[in-house]
Design an enzyme around this catalytic site. Structure first.
Site, PDB file in Angstrom:
ATOM      1  N   GLY A  42       8.394  -6.643   7.689  1.00 28.87           N
ATOM      2  CA  GLY A  42       7.133  -7.072   8.278  1.00 28.87           C
ATOM      3  C   GLY A  42       5.906  -6.709   7.479  1.00 28.87           C
ATOM      4  O   GLY A  42       4.787  -7.064   7.855  1.00 28.87           O
ATOM      5  N   SER A  67      14.750  -2.398   0.218  1.00 26.98           N
ATOM      6  CA  SER A  67      15.234  -1.402  -0.759  1.00 26.98           C
ATOM      7  C   SER A  67      14.605  -0.031  -0.492  1.00 26.98           C
ATOM      8  O   SER A  67      13.762   0.428  -1.257  1.00 26.98           O
ATOM      9  CB  SER A  67      14.947  -1.862  -2.195  1.00 26.98           C
ATOM     10  OG  SER A  67      13.639  -2.348  -2.363  1.00 26.98           O
TER      11      SER A  67
END
Length: 210
Positions: free
Chosen positions: A47, A118
């Site tokens: 987001g 990540s």
């Protein structure tokens, strides 16, 4: 199949697989495209705007005549990583595969944009080590958890808060912020257009684009 069998097979394969150097070089591919290959690795919470900014940047680069490819976290799980789940081990393998793919795309002379949460520094560092010095640009799309959760474009935070998604980054799984990213985007303070221009400025300064 036991772990010992898998390990032995992997070793035997490694001993018999040799990298083949083709006649056309990476430099020649890049020269043909009038650009320098680079991997822009967009990292940040779900987001934060990684895919949005990466997509807008790719559009601008293509409009300027550059050759690009955008790798998105959800998209690769439809094919390359469709066999992986969301355990810590599978998420590491997901990033490893994508890292190897970005290396090949950079070898083709492309400007590669990769948008993945990540969450761990070690995994991002492993991707960086795959590429020559200066060819990996870590782009930290920095938005607070509160802002990301208020956006919640896929409804994932709501599901995570309800216990429907375990090990969700930012809720019950840690996100390790980049310590020295090449590009630090304050995504909750600037417009997408401003963030794109910030990226372009760095690419110009580093000679990736003219």
């Amino acid at each position: 199949m036991s772990n010992s069998v898998v390990t032995t097979a992997a070793i035997e394969k490694d001993d018999n697989v040799i990298w083949h150097q083709h006649n056309v070089t990476k430099a020649e591919r890049a020269q043909l495209k009038s650009q320098q290959p680079v991997v822009l690795w967009f990292t940040g919470l779900s987001g934060a705007g990684k895919s949005t900014v990466a997509g807008a940047l790719e559009t601008e680069l293509v409009n300027q005549g550059y050759h690009t490819y955008l790798l998105d976290g959800d998209n690769v799980r439809h094919g390359l990583c469709r066999d992986l789940g969301f355990s810590q081990q599978d998420r590491r393998e997901n990033i490893r595969r994508v890292g190897e793919l970005t290396k090949l795309m950079a070898d083709a002379g492309l400007i590669v944009l990769s948008a993945f949460i990540s969450p761990h520094r070690a995994e991002r560092a492993l991707v960086r080590e795959l590429l020559p010095q200066g060819e990996f640009l870590e782009v930290f799309v920095d938005a607070s958890l509160a802002v990301c959760e208020s956006r919640d474009p896929k409804g994932l935070y709501k599901k995570a808060r309800a216990g429907e998604i375990p090990n969700f980054t930012g809720i019950d799984s840690e996100y390790e912020q980049p310590e020295k990213p090449e590009i630090h985007l304050k995504a909750d303070e600037h417009s997408v257009a401003e963030l794109v221009e910030q990226c372009l400025s760095v690419l110009r300064a580093q000679g990736v684009i003219g």
